[in-house]
Scaffold this motif. Structure first.
Motif, PDB file in Angstrom:
ATOM      1  N   MET A 175       0.829  -1.204   0.000  1.00  0.00           N
ATOM      2  CA  MET A 175       0.000   0.000   0.000  1.00  0.00           C
ATOM      3  C   MET A 175       0.867   1.259   0.000  1.00  0.00           C
ATOM      4  O   MET A 175       2.010   1.246   0.445  1.00  0.00           O
ATOM      5  N   ASP A 176       0.275   2.348  -0.482  1.00  0.00           N
ATOM      6  CA  ASP A 176       0.928   3.647  -0.471  1.00  0.00           C
ATOM      7  C   ASP A 176       1.286   4.034   0.965  1.00  0.00           C
ATOM      8  O   ASP A 176       0.499   3.834   1.889  1.00  0.00           O
ATOM      9  N   GLU A 177       2.458   4.620   1.142  1.00  0.00           N
ATOM     10  CA  GLU A 177       2.920   5.017   2.470  1.00  0.00           C
ATOM     11  C   GLU A 177       1.968   6.017   3.124  1.00  0.00           C
ATOM     12  O   GLU A 177       1.772   6.000   4.335  1.00  0.00           O
ATOM     13  N   ARG A 178       1.342   6.887   2.334  1.00  0.00           N
ATOM     14  CA  ARG A 178       0.390   7.859   2.885  1.00  0.00           C
ATOM     15  C   ARG A 178      -0.778   7.147   3.565  1.00  0.00           C
ATOM     16  O   ARG A 178      -1.263   7.598   4.604  1.00  0.00           O
ATOM     17  N   ILE A 179      -1.209   6.034   2.957  1.00  0.00           N
ATOM     18  CA  ILE A 179      -2.325   5.272   3.520  1.00  0.00           C
ATOM     19  C   ILE A 179      -1.877   4.517   4.757  1.00  0.00           C
ATOM     20  O   ILE A 179      -2.541   4.520   5.791  1.00  0.00           O
ATOM     21  N   ARG A 180      -0.712   3.868   4.681  1.00  0.00           N
ATOM     22  CA  ARG A 180      -0.239   3.073   5.818  1.00  0.00           C
ATOM     23  C   ARG A 180      -0.024   3.939   7.057  1.00  0.00           C
ATOM     24  O   ARG A 180      -0.349   3.534   8.177  1.00  0.00           O
ATOM     25  N   SER A 181       0.516   5.136   6.860  1.00  0.00           N
ATOM     26  CA  SER A 181       0.789   6.002   8.011  1.00  0.00           C
ATOM     27  C   SER A 181      -0.499   6.478   8.672  1.00  0.00           C
ATOM     28  O   SER A 181      -0.536   6.691   9.889  1.00  0.00           O
ATOM     29  N   ARG A 182      -1.555   6.647   7.898  1.00  0.00           N
ATOM     30  CA  ARG A 182      -2.832   7.087   8.450  1.00  0.00           C
ATOM     31  C   ARG A 182      -3.654   5.922   8.980  1.00  0.00           C
ATOM     32  O   ARG A 182      -4.392   6.059   9.951  1.00  0.00           O
ATOM     33  N   LEU A 183      -3.536   4.776   8.332  1.00  0.00           N
ATOM     34  CA  LEU A 183      -4.318   3.600   8.724  1.00  0.00           C
ATOM     35  C   LEU A 183      -3.835   3.044  10.063  1.00  0.00           C
ATOM     36  O   LEU A 183      -4.629   2.763  10.963  1.00  0.00           O
ATOM     37  N   ASN A 184      -2.533   2.843  10.173  1.00  0.00           N
ATOM     38  CA  ASN A 184      -1.906   2.370  11.422  1.00  0.00           C
ATOM     39  C   ASN A 184      -2.729   1.249  12.067  1.00  0.00           C
ATOM     40  O   ASN A 184      -3.169   1.364  13.221  1.00  0.00           O
ATOM     41  N   PRO A 185      -2.932   0.121  11.363  1.00  0.00           N
ATOM     42  CA  PRO A 185      -3.873  -0.892  11.862  1.00  0.00           C
ATOM     43  C   PRO A 185      -3.253  -1.836  12.886  1.00  0.00           C
ATOM     44  O   PRO A 185      -2.031  -1.933  13.014  1.00  0.00           O
ATOM     45  N   GLU A 186      -4.122  -2.524  13.591  1.00  0.00           N
ATOM     46  CA  GLU A 186      -3.731  -3.725  14.321  1.00  0.00           C
ATOM     47  C   GLU A 186      -3.788  -4.888  13.332  1.00  0.00           C
ATOM     48  O   GLU A 186      -4.594  -4.878  12.398  1.00  0.00           O
ATOM     49  N   PHE A 187      -2.934  -5.895  13.533  1.00  0.00           N
ATOM     50  CA  PHE A 187      -2.888  -7.037  12.621  1.00  0.00           C
ATOM     51  C   PHE A 187      -3.520  -8.248  13.300  1.00  0.00           C
ATOM     52  O   PHE A 187      -3.197  -8.560  14.455  1.00  0.00           O
ATOM     53  N   LEU A 188      -4.415  -8.903  12.572  1.00  0.00           N
ATOM     54  CA  LEU A 188      -5.137 -10.057  13.112  1.00  0.00           C
ATOM     55  C   LEU A 188      -4.968 -11.235  12.165  1.00  0.00           C
ATOM     56  O   LEU A 188      -5.464 -11.216  11.035  1.00  0.00           O
ATOM     57  N   PHE A 189      -4.244 -12.256  12.619  1.00  0.00           N
ATOM     58  CA  PHE A 189      -4.003 -13.454  11.800  1.00  0.00           C
ATOM     59  C   PHE A 189      -5.027 -14.532  12.133  1.00  0.00           C
ATOM     60  O   PHE A 189      -5.239 -14.858  13.303  1.00  0.00           O
ATOM     61  N   PHE A 190      -5.660 -15.072  11.099  1.00  0.00           N
ATOM     62  CA  PHE A 190      -6.559 -16.206  11.253  1.00  0.00           C
ATOM     63  C   PHE A 190      -5.781 -17.482  10.931  1.00  0.00           C
ATOM     64  O   PHE A 190      -5.419 -17.727   9.783  1.00  0.00           O
ATOM     65  N   ARG A 191      -5.508 -18.253  11.964  1.00  0.00           N
ATOM     66  CA  ARG A 191      -4.801 -19.517  11.760  1.00  0.00           C
ATOM     67  C   ARG A 191      -5.747 -20.530  11.106  1.00  0.00           C
ATOM     68  O   ARG A 191      -6.972 -20.426  11.228  1.00  0.00           O
ATOM     69  N   PRO A 192      -5.198 -21.541  10.429  1.00  0.00           N
ATOM     70  CA  PRO A 192      -6.052 -22.601   9.875  1.00  0.00           C
ATOM     71  C   PRO A 192      -6.773 -23.358  10.985  1.00  0.00           C
ATOM     72  O   PRO A 192      -6.266 -23.479  12.106  1.00  0.00           O
ATOM     73  N   TYR A 193      -7.960 -23.861  10.679  1.00  0.00           N
ATOM     74  CA  TYR A 193      -8.669 -24.716  11.615  1.00  0.00           C
ATOM     75  C   TYR A 193      -7.908 -26.035  11.786  1.00  0.00           C
ATOM     76  O   TYR A 193      -7.306 -26.540  10.836  1.00  0.00           O
ATOM     77  N   ASN A 194      -7.948 -26.609  12.991  1.00  0.00           N
ATOM     78  CA  ASN A 194      -7.428 -27.960  13.155  1.00  0.00           C
ATOM     79  C   ASN A 194      -8.554 -28.964  12.872  1.00  0.00           C
ATOM     80  O   ASN A 194      -9.713 -28.584  12.660  1.00  0.00           O
ATOM     81  N   GLU A 195      -8.226 -30.249  12.886  1.00  0.00           N
ATOM     82  CA  GLU A 195      -9.212 -31.260  12.484  1.00  0.00           C
ATOM     83  C   GLU A 195     -10.402 -31.316  13.441  1.00  0.00           C
ATOM     84  O   GLU A 195     -11.542 -31.528  13.013  1.00  0.00           O
ATOM     85  N   VAL A 196     -10.161 -31.100  14.719  1.00  0.00           N
ATOM     86  CA  VAL A 196     -11.261 -31.105  15.693  1.00  0.00           C
ATOM     87  C   VAL A 196     -12.230 -29.964  15.403  1.00  0.00           C
ATOM     88  O   VAL A 196     -13.457 -30.134  15.440  1.00  0.00           O
ATOM     89  N   GLU A 197     -11.689 -28.791  15.088  1.00  0.00           N
ATOM     90  CA  GLU A 197     -12.539 -27.640  14.783  1.00  0.00           C
ATOM     91  C   GLU A 197     -13.299 -27.840  13.481  1.00  0.00           C
ATOM     92  O   GLU A 197     -14.480 -27.486  13.373  1.00  0.00           O
ATOM     93  N   ILE A 198     -12.625 -28.413  12.479  1.00  0.00           N
ATOM     94  CA  ILE A 198     -13.297 -28.704  11.205  1.00  0.00           C
ATOM     95  C   ILE A 198     -14.465 -29.650  11.429  1.00  0.00           C
ATOM     96  O   ILE A 198     -15.571 -29.455  10.894  1.00  0.00           O
ATOM     97  N   ALA A 199     -14.253 -30.685  12.237  1.00  0.00           N
ATOM     98  CA  ALA A 199     -15.329 -31.632  12.539  1.00  0.00           C
ATOM     99  C   ALA A 199     -16.502 -30.924  13.211  1.00  0.00           C
ATOM    100  O   ALA A 199     -17.675 -31.166  12.870  1.00  0.00           O
ATOM    101  N   GLN A 200     -16.205 -30.037  14.134  1.00  0.00           N
ATOM    102  CA  GLN A 200     -17.258 -29.304  14.844  1.00  0.00           C
ATOM    103  C   GLN A 200     -18.071 -28.436  13.884  1.00  0.00           C
ATOM    104  O   GLN A 200     -19.308 -28.416  13.937  1.00  0.00           O
ATOM    105  N   ILE A 201     -17.386 -27.731  12.987  1.00  0.00           N
ATOM    106  CA  ILE A 201     -18.072 -26.848  12.039  1.00  0.00           C
ATOM    107  C   ILE A 201     -18.921 -27.637  11.062  1.00  0.00           C
ATOM    108  O   ILE A 201     -20.091 -27.305  10.808  1.00  0.00           O
TER     109      ILE A 201
END
Length: 355
Positions: A175-201
């Motif tokens: 992204m453009d530096e102008r946007i990144r400096s204003r956005l200043n976001p928190e980062f949220l990573f979604f890990r893959p589901y494990n097999e137990v979670e997949i079964a539940q879903i």
């Protein structure tokens, strides 16, 4: 010969409602993403207190619930308060500033906007959204052709939270530096589901979508196993629907392992995104891969440069990743005498059972 004599009785079906097997279906209870939803809520909370909200950059592999979790939070927000507007845009469809502004105007209820310019659309949006607080969600931001709309929102909307969703962490650094400096976001990573979670879903969806006790448990375990191999819940939903259809075609009142096995053979027809929606350069790469099926990624890259034009190898690798994650191709890493490399397969020529 009677066409319908041996079919399930009139009104009989193994399905209660196939809408629950849709990738876009929003369950009332979203399993296994409670922590991530809480992070979304924390980003929105300042808006409820009359302050500016937080921005969140959401990333992780496909099929792990990023969009679903975010939509779930927006739905709960809408049920809780009328003081915060929520605006969701899929950037696969709306991939330019003009298209995004046009869609926002439509969602806000503006009429007669067909002949308006980009700046005129933005004036309408500002006039309405600055009367309240707003949560913007931009999904699949890696499909964007420009990000001018983000700069406009960051500069001109008073109280807002912006959520950006993508499969790729490095979309932020591009992204453009102008946007990144204003956005200043928190980062949220979604890990893959494990097999137990997949079964539940998948069990939760099965309870909604199918009549009770129509699944043989061994056959359903096959679905869970294959879904866990790909780390993509959407594959599991696809296989459940196809296995149910096959069972009905066979006039069976139970879904058994042979129906699942046949569904797995059909999984090559499954793509997360329609081929018609692919960008032109991705279609060109796909054509080369189809022609050079099973070749090394370096060889395919060389062919692309020779035929289409110069592109950095890293940029080319990202395009290969996009095709792989949309299941148009399979990228298989191997080790050999010359070191590590990656073989690229066109998915019509490679079966899920070979993964």
């Amino acid at each position: 010969m009677p066409l319908f004599k041996d079919m399930l009785g009139s009104g009989e079906s193994l399905f209660r409602d196939t809408v629950f097997l849709s990738y876009d279906f929003q369950p009332k209870i979203l399993s296994c993403r409670e922590n991530e939803q809480q992070r979304f809520a924390i980003g929105i909370r300042p808006l409820l207190q009359g302050n500016n909200g937080r921005n969140v950059f959401v990333y992780g592999p496909p099929g792990v619930g990023k969009s679903t979790a975010c939509k779930h939070v927006l739905r709960e927000l809408e049920e809780t308060t009328d003081d915060i507007a929520s605006m969701y845009i899929n950037c696969w469809k709306e991939n330019t500033t003009f298209k995004i502004f046009y869609k926002l105007c439509e969602d806000l209820g503006f009429k007669f906007i067909q002949s308006k310019k980009t700046s005129e659309l933005w004036d309408l949006i500002k006039s309405k959204l600055n009367r309240t607080a707003v949560v913007f969600v931009f999904d699949e931001i890696d499909k964007l052709e420009d990000t001018d709309f983000l700069y406009a929102i960051l500069e001109d909307i008073y109280r807002k939270s912006i959520f950006l969703i993508t499969n790729y962490r490095d979309s932020y650094s591009e992204m453009d530096e102008r946007i990144r400096s204003r956005l200043n976001p928190e980062f949220l990573f979604f890990r893959p589901y494990n097999e137990v979670e997949i079964a539940q879903i998948l069990k939760q969806r099965r309870g909604y979508a199918f009549v009770q006790d129509c699944w043989d448990e061994d056959s359903f375990a096959e679905i869970i196993e294959k879904c866990a191999e790909t780390n993509d819940v959407r594959i599991g939903l696809y296989l459940m629907r196809e296995a149910g259809n096959i069972a009905e075609e066979r006039n069976s009142k139970r879904i058994i392992t042979s129906h699942v096995a046949e569904a797995i053979k059909k999984v090559d027809e499954f793509h997360i995104k329609p081929k018609e929606g692919l960008e032109d350069d991705l279609l060109k790469i796909l054509d080369i891969i189809k022609e050079q099926d099973g070749k090394k990624i370096g060889e395919i890259y060389s062919t692309y440069v020779e035929r289409i034009g110069e592109i950095s190898y890293r940029h080319f690798q990202r395009k290969i990743l996009k095709l792989s994650e949309a299941r148009f191709i399979t990228a298989e890493k191997i080790s050999g005498g010359e070191g590590n490399t990656t073989l690229i397969y066109y998915n019509a020529n490679k079966k899920l059972t070979e993964f």
